[in-house]
Design a protein around this motif. Structure first.
Motif, mmCIF file in Angstrom:
data_model
loop_
_atom_site.group_PDB
_atom_site.id
_atom_site.type_symbol
_atom_site.label_atom_id
_atom_site.label_comp_id
_atom_site.label_asym_id
_atom_site.label_seq_id
_atom_site.Cartn_x
_atom_site.Cartn_y
_atom_site.Cartn_z
ATOM 1 N N SER A 174 0.840 -1.196 0.000
ATOM 2 C CA SER A 174 0.000 0.000 0.000
ATOM 3 C C SER A 174 0.875 1.246 0.000
ATOM 4 C CB SER A 174 -0.902 0.007 1.237
ATOM 5 O OG SER A 174 -0.123 0.136 2.424
ATOM 6 N N ARG A 175 0.230 2.379 -0.260
ATOM 7 C CA ARG A 175 0.953 3.649 -0.272
ATOM 8 C C ARG A 175 1.504 3.983 1.106
ATOM 9 N NH1 ARG A 175 -0.498 9.289 -3.185
ATOM 10 N NH2 ARG A 175 0.872 10.632 -1.962
ATOM 11 N N SER A 176 0.706 3.802 2.125
ATOM 12 C CA SER A 176 1.156 4.139 3.480
ATOM 13 C C SER A 176 2.349 3.283 3.894
ATOM 14 C CB SER A 176 0.009 3.970 4.479
ATOM 15 O OG SER A 176 -0.476 2.635 4.471
ATOM 16 N N ASP A 177 2.315 1.997 3.519
ATOM 17 C CA ASP A 177 3.426 1.115 3.865
ATOM 18 C C ASP A 177 4.677 1.506 3.085
ATOM 19 O OD1 ASP A 177 4.491 -1.186 5.274
ATOM 20 O OD2 ASP A 177 4.525 -2.185 3.325
ATOM 21 N N ALA A 178 4.502 1.898 1.812
ATOM 22 C CA ALA A 178 5.640 2.324 0.999
ATOM 23 C C ALA A 178 6.265 3.591 1.580
ATOM 24 C CB ALA A 178 5.195 2.562 -0.433
ATOM 25 N N GLU A 179 5.417 4.523 1.999
ATOM 26 C CA GLU A 179 5.923 5.761 2.598
ATOM 27 C C GLU A 179 6.701 5.453 3.878
ATOM 28 O OE1 GLU A 179 4.287 10.160 4.007
ATOM 29 O OE2 GLU A 179 2.882 8.593 3.350
ATOM 30 N N GLU A 203 12.061 4.873 6.690
ATOM 31 C CA GLU A 203 13.029 4.016 7.381
ATOM 32 C C GLU A 203 14.312 3.883 6.570
ATOM 33 O OE1 GLU A 203 10.857 0.441 7.894
ATOM 34 O OE2 GLU A 203 9.714 1.152 9.650
ATOM 35 N N TRP A 204 14.169 3.769 5.264
ATOM 36 C CA TRP A 204 15.363 3.656 4.400
ATOM 37 C C TRP A 204 16.185 4.927 4.470
ATOM 38 C CZ3 TRP A 204 16.824 6.485 0.014
ATOM 39 C CH2 TRP A 204 17.887 5.952 -0.718
ATOM 40 N N ASP A 205 15.528 6.063 4.380
ATOM 41 C CA ASP A 205 16.212 7.360 4.449
ATOM 42 C C ASP A 205 16.968 7.501 5.777
ATOM 43 O OD1 ASP A 205 17.046 9.954 4.224
ATOM 44 O OD2 ASP A 205 15.059 10.842 4.121
ATOM 45 N N ALA A 206 16.298 7.140 6.871
ATOM 46 C CA ALA A 206 16.923 7.284 8.195
ATOM 47 C C ALA A 206 18.092 6.333 8.392
ATOM 48 C CB ALA A 206 15.872 7.064 9.280
ATOM 49 N N SER A 207 18.077 5.186 7.707
ATOM 50 C CA SER A 207 19.111 4.171 7.919
ATOM 51 C C SER A 207 20.321 4.340 7.005
ATOM 52 C CB SER A 207 18.517 2.777 7.716
ATOM 53 O OG SER A 207 18.148 2.592 6.348
ATOM 54 N N LEU A 208 20.296 5.302 6.095
ATOM 55 C CA LEU A 208 21.423 5.473 5.169
ATOM 56 C C LEU A 208 22.700 5.837 5.926
ATOM 57 C CD1 LEU A 208 20.123 7.378 1.974
ATOM 58 C CD2 LEU A 208 21.143 5.095 2.098
ATOM 59 N N SER A 232 2.099 7.744 -5.688
ATOM 60 C CA SER A 232 0.826 7.443 -6.362
ATOM 61 C C SER A 232 0.882 6.101 -7.084
ATOM 62 C CB SER A 232 0.474 8.559 -7.358
ATOM 63 O OG SER A 232 0.097 9.730 -6.678
ATOM 64 N N TYR A 233 2.117 5.650 -7.387
ATOM 65 C CA TYR A 233 2.252 4.342 -8.031
ATOM 66 C C TYR A 233 1.575 3.248 -7.205
ATOM 67 C CZ TYR A 233 4.286 -0.151 -9.158
ATOM 68 O OH TYR A 233 4.441 -1.486 -9.453
ATOM 69 N N PHE A 234 1.657 3.339 -5.897
ATOM 70 C CA PHE A 234 1.146 2.279 -5.031
ATOM 71 C C PHE A 234 -0.385 2.290 -4.946
ATOM 72 C CE2 PHE A 234 5.469 3.205 -3.796
ATOM 73 C CZ PHE A 234 6.039 1.944 -3.778
ATOM 74 N N GLU A 235 -1.003 3.313 -5.513
ATOM 75 C CA GLU A 235 -2.459 3.358 -5.594
ATOM 76 C C GLU A 235 -2.965 2.919 -6.963
ATOM 77 O OE1 GLU A 235 -3.664 6.937 -2.585
ATOM 78 O OE2 GLU A 235 -2.823 7.516 -4.521
ATOM 79 N N HIS A 236 -2.149 3.113 -8.002
ATOM 80 C CA HIS A 236 -2.601 2.824 -9.368
ATOM 81 C C HIS A 236 -1.809 1.712 -10.054
ATOM 82 C CE1 HIS A 236 -5.226 6.347 -9.244
ATOM 83 N NE2 HIS A 236 -4.224 6.992 -8.666
ATOM 84 N N ARG A 237 -0.588 1.452 -9.600
ATOM 85 C CA ARG A 237 0.235 0.352 -10.123
ATOM 86 C C ARG A 237 0.373 0.394 -11.642
ATOM 87 N NH1 ARG A 237 2.732 -2.036 -5.613
ATOM 88 N NH2 ARG A 237 1.273 -1.804 -3.863
ATOM 89 N N VAL A 238 0.685 1.561 -12.197
ATOM 90 C CA VAL A 238 0.891 1.672 -13.639
ATOM 91 C C VAL A 238 2.334 2.096 -13.896
ATOM 92 C CG1 VAL A 238 -1.513 2.218 -14.109
ATOM 93 C CG2 VAL A 238 0.111 4.086 -13.723
#
Length: 429
Positions: free
Chosen positions: A305-310, A315-320, A344-350
């Motif tokens: 989902s979008r929220s999970d991707a965000e 977390e990725w940004d903070a762990s760099l 928005s990709y995670f809402e429409h998957r295109v």
């Protein structure tokens, strides 16, 4: 009398010559007119002749020139003179209608110079036939507005051109002379049935986003995920080059030769590749850290989902690791400025995968027509396969045609269809 090699029932063949590898055929009409073309009355009297040279379809791989012994008549009623009409001859050019039809279809796929060589018709004349045909197609065809619209660009004749695709069907529907915001916004504003559009897949090019926002209010723009992932790979590859610059040439070449080990997903590596990657991580710690960061970034696109991707991105940004943070600087900046369209990709998957494929098609068409104008290339791309309709059933030649070996174009009238655009998988033959 020679056999009617032309298979034109309205004419009588008088003479056939093979002149320097080309056929020169002399003919005359079978049934001269018995009524005046002006007043419709008769009788008519002969008033001289003239010889007209007409081009026809090649026969046996040889070009064909036809000499028509055209008769002139004078009407006794109105006194006016006229030359007899020539059946199956194009009204605008000295060629048969079947040759014109053949050139129309072939000119979409083959260079004009090649067709000129095959038929003996001048390249400029073929260009005019093509222009008329393209205009007829433009007037008769209507492209369907897609549910998912793709916008990309291709560099064509020293300029970037905006390309629009029907993503679900993978069809090109338009190509504009530039990619400026004003041009793109005007095209989007003029689209019919704009309510059909669910989302628009774009590059990280600000004019596209602004044009979509202005002309399609409420329609979300989606940044293609492959462009974002490509930035992660580009960051890792840039670090590889930086590390390699200080190495012995042999080790530098090894890093270059096996760069695909760094760019592939870890789960796709075989045992030998994983060992090589592990050794590089020990020898060049920043490279190992950057590879692991690239893998974690790819994992973001596996979010449900979008929220999970965000959340994963935060977390990725903070762990760099600070040592490699500058390596991923361009990616961090892009995500900061384009976070909404990226997520928005995670809402429409295109994605714009088929749009990229369409660009390869466009480049192939350009290579076939070096020196052609943008209008010619655009028409070729949009109207190939007779306006890119769904392929119609193949009409098998009649038994008589097979026996004669003519293989002439069909004269059957086919129903009109609404076109979805140009199939990006067509073959250039």
């Amino acid at each position: 009398m020679p056999t009617n090699i032309l298979n034109l029932p309205s004419y009588r063949v008088l003479q056939v010559e093979d002149a320097d590898g080309d056929y020169q055929i002399k003919i005359e009409t079978v049934s001269p007119p018995d009524r005046c073309v002006y007043c419709g009355s008769g009788p008519l009297v002969g008033f001289g002749r003239r010889e007209q040279w007409i081009r026809d379809l090649p026969i046996h791989g040889k070009r064909v020139r036809i000499a028509v012994d055209t008769r002139r008549f004078r009407c006794k009623s109105c006194g006016r003179t006229f030359y007899e009409p020539l059946p199956a001859v194009d009204d605008k050019r000295l060629m048969t209608t079947r040759l014109k039809t053949w050139l129309e279809k072939k000119s979409l796929r083959h260079p004009f110079s090649q067709l000129a060589e095959e038929t003996g018709v001048g390249a400029l004349t073929i260009r005019k036939v093509f222009d008329d045909y393209a205009q007829d197609l433009k007037d008769s065809l209507r492209f369907e507005t897609p549910e998912v619209l793709g916008i990309d660009e291709v560099h064509l004749i020293r300029r970037s051109r905006a390309v629009f695709t029907n993503i679900p069907s993978c069809f090109v529907i338009e190509m504009l002379p530039d990619r400026n915001k004003t041009t793109v916004a005007r095209y989007l504003a003029d689209l019919p049935d704009k309510g059909r559009i669910r989302c628009v897949a774009i590059d990280m090019w600000r004019p596209y986003q602004e044009a979509v926002r202005e002309s399609l209010p409420g329609v979300p723009a989606v940044v293609d995920k492959f462009h974002v992932l490509k930035m992660a790979n580009a960051a890792l590859d840039a670090l590889r080059k930086t590390v390699g610059a200080s190495l012995h040439p042999e080790k530098r070449r090894s890093l270059m030769r096996y760069r695909h080990v760094l760019l592939k997903r870890f789960q796709d590596l075989n045992e030998l590749q994983r060992k090589r990657l592990d050794q590089w991580g020990k020898d060049f710690p920043p490279l190992g850290k950057a590879h692991r960061a690239k893998e974690r970034f790819y994992d973001i696109y596996e979010a449900p989902s979008r929220s999970d991707a965000e959340k994963r991105y935060r977390e990725w940004d903070a762990s760099l690791d600070p040592e490699i943070r500058t390596t991923f600087g361009p990616l961090l900046t892009a995500f900061h400025h384009w976070e909404g369209p990226i997520l928005s990709y995670f809402e429409h998957r295109v994605t714009k995968a088929c749009t990229e494929s369409s660009n390869n098609l466009i480049r192939a068409v350009q290579r076939m027509g070096r020196g052609y104008s943008f209008d010619v290339l655009r028409a070729r791309i949009l109207f190939v396969r007779h306006g890119a309709h769904k392929m119609k059933p193949f009409r098998r030649p009649k038994e008589k045609e097979l026996e004669l070996g003519y293989g002439l174009p069909s004269t059957e009238i086919e129903p009109k269809e609404i076109s979805q655009g140009v199939d990006d998988g067509f073959h250039l033959s």
